[in-house]
Design an enzyme around this catalytic site. Structure first.
Site, PDB file in Angstrom:
ATOM      1  N   ARG A  29      -9.498   8.057  -0.792  1.00 41.19           N
ATOM      2  CA  ARG A  29     -10.461   8.442   0.251  1.00 41.19           C
ATOM      3  C   ARG A  29     -11.327   9.589  -0.232  1.00 41.19           C
ATOM      4  O   ARG A  29     -10.901  10.387  -1.071  1.00 41.19           O
ATOM      5  CB  ARG A  29      -9.719   8.854   1.525  1.00 41.19           C
ATOM      6  CG  ARG A  29      -8.921   7.727   2.170  1.00 41.19           C
ATOM      7  CD  ARG A  29      -8.320   8.189   3.490  1.00 41.19           C
ATOM      8  NE  ARG A  29      -9.340   8.326   4.492  1.00 41.19           N
ATOM      9  CZ  ARG A  29      -9.540   7.474   5.494  1.00 41.19           C
ATOM     10  NH1 ARG A  29      -8.762   6.426   5.650  1.00 41.19           N
ATOM     11  NH2 ARG A  29     -10.507   7.674   6.360  1.00 41.19           N
ATOM     12  N   GLU A  64     -10.764  -9.625   2.975  1.00 38.16           N
ATOM     13  CA  GLU A  64      -9.485  -9.326   3.609  1.00 38.16           C
ATOM     14  C   GLU A  64      -9.751  -9.274   5.107  1.00 38.16           C
ATOM     15  O   GLU A  64     -10.558  -8.456   5.578  1.00 38.16           O
ATOM     16  CB  GLU A  64      -8.929  -7.980   3.118  1.00 38.16           C
ATOM     17  CG  GLU A  64      -7.594  -7.649   3.783  1.00 38.16           C
ATOM     18  CD  GLU A  64      -6.944  -6.384   3.231  1.00 38.16           C
ATOM     19  OE1 GLU A  64      -7.151  -6.058   2.036  1.00 38.16           O
ATOM     20  OE2 GLU A  64      -6.233  -5.717   4.004  1.00 38.16           O
ATOM     21  N   HIS A 115       1.056   6.196   1.890  1.00 35.11           N
ATOM     22  CA  HIS A 115       1.818   7.146   2.704  1.00 35.11           C
ATOM     23  C   HIS A 115       2.985   7.788   1.962  1.00 35.11           C
ATOM     24  O   HIS A 115       3.608   8.722   2.474  1.00 35.11           O
ATOM     25  CB  HIS A 115       2.218   6.506   4.032  1.00 35.11           C
ATOM     26  CG  HIS A 115       0.984   6.183   4.828  1.00 35.11           C
ATOM     27  ND1 HIS A 115       0.038   7.145   5.127  1.00 35.11           N
ATOM     28  CD2 HIS A 115       0.495   5.011   5.302  1.00 35.11           C
ATOM     29  CE1 HIS A 115      -0.970   6.577   5.779  1.00 35.11           C
ATOM     30  NE2 HIS A 115      -0.716   5.284   5.892  1.00 35.11           N
ATOM     31  N   THR A 124      -6.764   6.207  10.405  1.00 38.94           N
ATOM     32  CA  THR A 124      -6.670   5.125   9.422  1.00 38.94           C
ATOM     33  C   THR A 124      -7.946   4.296   9.542  1.00 38.94           C
ATOM     34  O   THR A 124      -8.750   4.548  10.429  1.00 38.94           O
ATOM     35  CB  THR A 124      -5.398   4.266   9.650  1.00 38.94           C
ATOM     36  OG1 THR A 124      -5.344   3.251   8.639  1.00 38.94           O
ATOM     37  CG2 THR A 124      -5.387   3.592  11.014  1.00 38.94           C
ATOM     38  N   THR A 125      -8.127   3.318   8.642  1.00 40.13           N
ATOM     39  CA  THR A 125      -9.348   2.513   8.663  1.00 40.13           C
ATOM     40  C   THR A 125      -9.510   1.848  10.034  1.00 40.13           C
ATOM     41  O   THR A 125      -8.641   1.119  10.483  1.00 40.13           O
ATOM     42  CB  THR A 125      -9.277   1.419   7.574  1.00 40.13           C
ATOM     43  OG1 THR A 125      -8.781   2.012   6.382  1.00 40.13           O
ATOM     44  CG2 THR A 125     -10.633   0.810   7.325  1.00 40.13           C
ATOM     45  N   HIS A 128      -5.540   3.721  -1.610  1.00 39.15           N
ATOM     46  CA  HIS A 128      -6.871   4.040  -1.075  1.00 39.15           C
ATOM     47  C   HIS A 128      -7.251   5.452  -1.519  1.00 39.15           C
ATOM     48  O   HIS A 128      -6.630   6.433  -1.098  1.00 39.15           O
ATOM     49  CB  HIS A 128      -6.809   3.956   0.463  1.00 39.15           C
ATOM     50  CG  HIS A 128      -8.133   4.121   1.143  1.00 39.15           C
ATOM     51  ND1 HIS A 128      -8.288   3.923   2.488  1.00 39.15           N
ATOM     52  CD2 HIS A 128      -9.364   4.459   0.681  1.00 39.15           C
ATOM     53  CE1 HIS A 128      -9.555   4.127   2.830  1.00 39.15           C
ATOM     54  NE2 HIS A 128     -10.223   4.462   1.746  1.00 39.15           N
ATOM     55  N   HIS A 133       1.946   1.031   5.996  1.00 40.56           N
ATOM     56  CA  HIS A 133       2.644   1.983   6.850  1.00 40.56           C
ATOM     57  C   HIS A 133       4.030   1.512   7.301  1.00 40.56           C
ATOM     58  O   HIS A 133       4.989   2.278   7.269  1.00 40.56           O
ATOM     59  CB  HIS A 133       1.768   2.325   8.068  1.00 40.56           C
ATOM     60  CG  HIS A 133       2.291   3.452   8.876  1.00 40.56           C
ATOM     61  ND1 HIS A 133       3.104   3.256   9.975  1.00 40.56           N
ATOM     62  CD2 HIS A 133       2.180   4.791   8.723  1.00 40.56           C
ATOM     63  CE1 HIS A 133       3.444   4.428  10.474  1.00 40.56           C
ATOM     64  NE2 HIS A 133       2.887   5.376   9.734  1.00 40.56           N
ATOM     65  N   GLU A 192      -8.378   0.476  -2.807  1.00 37.89           N
ATOM     66  CA  GLU A 192      -9.163   0.473  -1.563  1.00 37.89           C
ATOM     67  C   GLU A 192     -10.141   1.615  -1.638  1.00 37.89           C
ATOM     68  O   GLU A 192      -9.775   2.735  -2.022  1.00 37.89           O
ATOM     69  CB  GLU A 192      -8.211   0.739  -0.391  1.00 37.89           C
ATOM     70  CG  GLU A 192      -7.848  -0.479   0.373  1.00 37.89           C
ATOM     71  CD  GLU A 192      -7.030  -0.096   1.581  1.00 37.89           C
ATOM     72  OE1 GLU A 192      -7.355   0.881   2.272  1.00 37.89           O
ATOM     73  OE2 GLU A 192      -6.029  -0.778   1.803  1.00 37.89           O
ATOM     74  N   ASN A 219       0.855  -1.192   0.000  1.00 41.70           N
ATOM     75  CA  ASN A 219       0.000   0.000   0.000  1.00 41.70           C
ATOM     76  C   ASN A 219       0.891   1.243   0.000  1.00 41.70           C
ATOM     77  O   ASN A 219       1.705   1.427   0.919  1.00 41.70           O
ATOM     78  CB  ASN A 219      -0.902  -0.040   1.244  1.00 41.70           C
ATOM     79  CG  ASN A 219      -1.817   1.162   1.328  1.00 41.70           C
ATOM     80  OD1 ASN A 219      -1.375   2.287   1.122  1.00 41.70           O
ATOM     81  ND2 ASN A 219      -3.072   0.940   1.636  1.00 41.70           N
ATOM     82  N   ARG A 223      -7.055  12.729   1.174  1.00 44.26           N
ATOM     83  CA  ARG A 223      -5.972  13.199   2.049  1.00 44.26           C
ATOM     84  C   ARG A 223      -4.588  12.752   1.594  1.00 44.26           C
ATOM     85  O   ARG A 223      -3.590  13.322   1.966  1.00 44.26           O
ATOM     86  CB  ARG A 223      -6.210  12.788   3.497  1.00 44.26           C
ATOM     87  CG  ARG A 223      -6.117  11.296   3.721  1.00 44.26           C
ATOM     88  CD  ARG A 223      -6.204  10.963   5.186  1.00 44.26           C
ATOM     89  NE  ARG A 223      -7.530  11.169   5.728  1.00 44.26           N
ATOM     90  CZ  ARG A 223      -7.961  10.588   6.853  1.00 44.26           C
ATOM     91  NH1 ARG A 223      -7.147   9.821   7.531  1.00 44.26           N
ATOM     92  NH2 ARG A 223      -9.175  10.787   7.294  1.00 44.26           N
ATOM     93  N   HIS A 263      -3.543  -4.892   7.653  1.00 40.64           N
ATOM     94  CA  HIS A 263      -3.690  -3.740   8.549  1.00 40.64           C
ATOM     95  C   HIS A 263      -2.848  -3.945   9.813  1.00 40.64           C
ATOM     96  O   HIS A 263      -3.012  -4.913  10.519  1.00 40.64           O
ATOM     97  CB  HIS A 263      -5.137  -3.452   8.954  1.00 40.64           C
ATOM     98  CG  HIS A 263      -5.324  -1.987   9.270  1.00 40.64           C
ATOM     99  ND1 HIS A 263      -4.901  -1.421  10.439  1.00 40.64           N
ATOM    100  CD2 HIS A 263      -5.845  -0.985   8.523  1.00 40.64           C
ATOM    101  CE1 HIS A 263      -5.156  -0.131  10.416  1.00 40.64           C
ATOM    102  NE2 HIS A 263      -5.731   0.168   9.259  1.00 40.64           N
ATOM    103  N   GLY A 264      -1.915  -3.011  10.012  1.00 42.65           N
ATOM    104  CA  GLY A 264      -1.084  -3.050  11.210  1.00 42.65           C
ATOM    105  C   GLY A 264       0.015  -4.110  11.161  1.00 42.65           C
ATOM    106  O   GLY A 264       0.644  -4.393  12.175  1.00 42.65           O
TER     107      GLY A 264
HETATM  108  N1  PXP Z   1      -5.663  -3.282   4.231  1.00 43.05           N
HETATM  109  C1  PXP Z   1      -6.656  -2.361   4.347  1.00 43.05           C
HETATM  110  C2  PXP Z   1      -8.028  -2.761   3.937  1.00 43.05           C
HETATM  111  C3  PXP Z   1      -6.389  -1.051   4.799  1.00 43.05           C
HETATM  112  O1  PXP Z   1      -7.384  -0.158   4.909  1.00 43.05           O
HETATM  113  C4  PXP Z   1      -5.055  -0.700   5.090  1.00 43.05           C
HETATM  114  C5  PXP Z   1      -4.732   0.715   5.488  1.00 43.05           C
HETATM  115  O2  PXP Z   1      -4.908   1.554   4.405  1.00 43.05           O
HETATM  116  C6  PXP Z   1      -4.074  -1.689   4.954  1.00 43.05           C
HETATM  117  C7  PXP Z   1      -4.402  -2.972   4.549  1.00 43.05           C
HETATM  118  C8  PXP Z   1      -2.636  -1.383   5.253  1.00 43.05           C
HETATM  119  O3  PXP Z   1      -2.514  -1.132   6.618  1.00 43.05           O
HETATM  120  P1  PXP Z   1      -1.124  -0.639   7.196  1.00 43.05           P
HETATM  121  O4  PXP Z   1      -0.838   0.686   6.571  1.00 43.05           O
HETATM  122  O5  PXP Z   1      -1.355  -0.574   8.675  1.00 43.05           O
HETATM  123  O6  PXP Z   1      -0.120  -1.678   6.797  1.00 43.05           O
END
Ligand code: PXP
Length: 238
Positions: free
Chosen positions: A45, A151, A10, A100-101, A43, A214, A70, A7, A49, A191-192
């Site tokens: 949005r 996911e 950032h 964030t989401t 993503h 991230h 996304e 992703n 942003r 995510h995370g």
């Molecule tokens: N998957 C989804 C659906 C997300 O919304 C995000 C954050 O944009 C990620 C994965 C990636 O998350 P992270 O930036 O915490 O790795």
């Protein structure tokens, strides 16, 4: 072995700090692909942003692997997705004030709107994934919506602080992966996810792809983007 979707939101966040041209997320996507990413995730949005409409159009033209957009089920965004035709759309909940989401889609509560978005996107040749918490009822409803991919949200696994809680969250993701696969769904997760906690998730049988943003972009500030992606590929694939 799961695939890695990087992703690049950032990279655009950093650009937007000055609202000029650098760093360019399209250049970042190319470097990620060359370093071993299996797909590029971005993503769009509603508040734009980080990633903007022009980024998505340019990514569509330049991404050689797969482009995973996304997005929320906001009507304007669905229209943009239909015109751009990413390979895949991952539907996420979106709140204006969130950093964030937060949490997965509530497919039970918003079933009709989600099903409609799934239908519209699929009719236009876009595979649809639903970003949901690892909860049986949500997975069952995701299957009923017609989506072929989910996911699983790994945010809670990342946030809990004790070993016992991490083990509980990991087991939940493992069990729900099996449940979803038995229903015939393709299962991704994300995510995370960070360099220290991704290996355990990557070992879960049946997960197709991990979407990570991230931590990779943060690490890239110190070691460079290609090295940061390669290091994550090594963790996932070995
Ligand atoms: N998957 C989804 C659906 C997300 O919304 C995000 C954050 O944009 C990620 C994965 C990636 O998350 P992270 O930036 O915490 O790795």
């Amino acid at each position: 072995m799961p695939k890695l979707g990087v992703n690049i939101d950032h990279v655009a966040t950093l650009r937007q700090a000055r609202r000029e041209f650098d760093p360019d997320p399209i250049k970042a996507a190319k470097i990620c692909e060359q370093a071993g990413a299996d797909s590029i995730v971005a993503h769009l949005r509603a508040d734009r942003r980080h990633i903007n409409d022009s980024d998505i159009r340019r990514l569509r033209k330049t991404v050689a692997t797969r482009l995973n957009l996304e997005m929320s089920i906001n009507r304007e965004i669905v229209k943009i997705a239909v015109s751009i035709k990413p390979d895949e759309a991952t539907l996420v909940p979106e709140k204006r004030a969130e950093i964030t989401t937060e949490g997965g889609l509530d497919v039970i509560r918003h079933f009709n709107r989600i099903t409609k978005a799934v239908e519209t996107l699929q009719k236009n040749g876009i595979a649809v994934s639903l970003f949901i918490d690892p909860i049986k009822k949500q997975i069952k409803k995701a299957k009923e919506s017609g989506a072929t991919v989910i996911e699983l949200h790994t945010g809670r696994y990342d946030l809990v602080r004790t070993k016992a809680a991490q083990a509980r969250e990991l087991k939940k993701i493992k069990d729900m992966t099996r449940y979803a696969r038995d229903l015939g769904l393709i299962v991704n997760a994300g995510h995370g996810l960070k360099y220290h906690n991704t290996k355990a998730i990557a070992r879960i049988p049946g997960i197709e792809e991990l979407n990570i943003g991230h931590s990779i972009i943060s690490h890239a500030v110190f070691v460079g983007l290609a090295a940061a992606v390669k290091e994550m590929v090594r963790i996932i694939k070995k």
